[in-house]
Enzyme design. Structure first.
Site, PDB file in Angstrom:
ATOM      1  N   ASP A  97       0.876  -1.161   0.000  1.00  0.00           N
ATOM      2  CA  ASP A  97       0.000   0.000   0.000  1.00  0.00           C
ATOM      3  C   ASP A  97       0.924   1.225   0.000  1.00  0.00           C
ATOM      4  OD1 ASP A  97      -2.363   1.614   0.390  1.00  0.00           O
ATOM      5  OD2 ASP A  97      -1.687   1.845   2.467  1.00  0.00           O
ATOM      6  N   ASP A 157       0.010   5.171   0.816  1.00  0.00           N
ATOM      7  CA  ASP A 157      -0.121   6.198   1.853  1.00  0.00           C
ATOM      8  C   ASP A 157      -0.127   5.534   3.229  1.00  0.00           C
ATOM      9  OD1 ASP A 157      -0.295   8.758   2.816  1.00  0.00           O
ATOM     10  OD2 ASP A 157      -2.068   9.273   1.637  1.00  0.00           O
ATOM     11  N   ASP A 213      -0.894  -0.452   6.045  1.00  0.00           N
ATOM     12  CA  ASP A 213      -1.070   0.228   7.333  1.00  0.00           C
ATOM     13  C   ASP A 213      -2.494   0.136   7.850  1.00  0.00           C
ATOM     14  OD1 ASP A 213      -1.906   2.130   5.257  1.00  0.00           O
ATOM     15  OD2 ASP A 213      -2.152   3.536   6.936  1.00  0.00           O
TER      16      ASP A 213
HETATM   17 MG   LIG Z   1      -2.601   3.270   3.568  1.00  0.00          MG
END
Ligand SMILES: [Mg+2]
Length: 310
Positions: free
Chosen positions: A29, A31, A250
């Site tokens: 991923d 961001d 995240d």
């Molecule tokens: Mg993310």
């Protein structure tokens, strides 16, 4: 009480070397993992570049629908990540691929979304209407009557919802009216309800999707994580083996859940949205559904994977 689930092992030292040796491909991923906004996570670019030097295949999976593959490739390179656009799987290009190849769309799209999303549709030969600020209503009878009587484009065969900073009541109204036809395909790029930003964040695409779902009494087919579709796109284009692939993210409810849904091993990094406490609470719960949100491993930052590659 059911048996406690495993997972949430701290990934370091010999275990880290062992896990990296057992994978050929790593999905990241972006961001909260490689950067926050426009600020790179220290060591993240070094990690991505080192992995590729060591012969690992790296792919970028993002639910962000406001950037094309080309734009993501440029952002990665501007932050010193070695990456080509074909390594990027965002919800904008994947939504276009879905409509073209899976849904076999005939006709055009009514789009609530960004110019980048329109560009990815056009790249697949799909025409669309809708994005941008939109025309103001022409004068005439009362606005509500005008909204209800506005002629619809008979060529529209799908409604697609992505992030749209110009979302309006009129767009909601049009989308709902197209979706009254059960043959009209209903697709959403992603259902994230929060766009995390410095200072807490703002409503995400999921909020727009919920509005259209409520107005149309229908449920959108979702392209982004935790749906398996983006990983299926990676498999189709690059032929990776799920048993030798790891997903690094995240967020438990998107990145980690997608990894679980696709039979991948998963690594939670603690530089973004989800916390270790949340992961442990899922692990220690009795719910089989919550166990799917438990990462196999966690790191404080993706930079913690670097020593295993030296
Ligand atoms: Mg993310």
């Amino acid at each position: 009480m059911s048996a406690m689930a495993a997972g949430c092992a701290h990934l370091s030292g010999a275990l880290c070397s062992q896990v990296l040796a057992s994978v050929d491909a790593l999905l990241f991923d972006c961001d909260g993992v490689l950067w926050k906004g426009d600020t790179p996570i220290p060591g993240a670019a070094q990690l991505i570049n080192r992995l590729q030097e060591r012969g690992k295949r790296v792919f970028f999976l993002t639910n962000n629908s406001t950037k094309s593959r080309q734009m993501y490739g440029e952002k990665l390179r501007s932050l010193c990540f070695q990456a080509r656009p074909d390594q990027v799987f965002g919800t904008a290009p994947c939504a276009a691929l879905y409509l073209r190849h899976e849904a076999k769309l005939r006709g055009s799209v009514y789009l609530i979304g960004s110019a980048a999303l329109r560009g990815e549709l056009q790249a697949q030969g799909i025409a669309c209407s809708g994005p941008g600020t939109g025309p103001e209503l022409t004068p005439g009878p009362g606005p509500m009557q005008a909204w209800a009587a506005e002629p619809l484009d008979p060529n529209v065969g799908a409604v697609l919802i992505g992030f749209d900073e110009h979302f309006t009541y009129l767009k909601l109204c049009r989308a709902a009216r197209y979706l009254q036809d059960p043959a009209c395909i209903f697709v959403a790029t992603n259902t994230d309800t929060l766009l995390p930003l410095e200072g807490g964040g703002i409503p995400g695409t999921g909020c727009l999707v919920k509005a259209v779902e409520a107005a149309s009494k229908r449920t959108a087919h979702v392209i982004g994580k935790p749906s398996a579709f983006m990983f299926e796109c990676v498999v189709k284009e690059h032929g990776v083996d799920p048993s030798r692939t790891v997903m690094v993210g995240d967020r438990l409810d998107t990145d980690i859940l997608m990894g679980s849904n696709c039979g991948l091993r998963t690594i939670l990094t603690l530089t973004g949205v989800s916390t270790l406490e949340e992961a442990i609470a899922h692990r220690d719960s009795d719910s089989v559904d919550r166990h799917k949100l438990v990462p196999n491993y966690y790191v404080d930052s993706v930079a913690d994977l670097l020593p295993a590659l030296n």
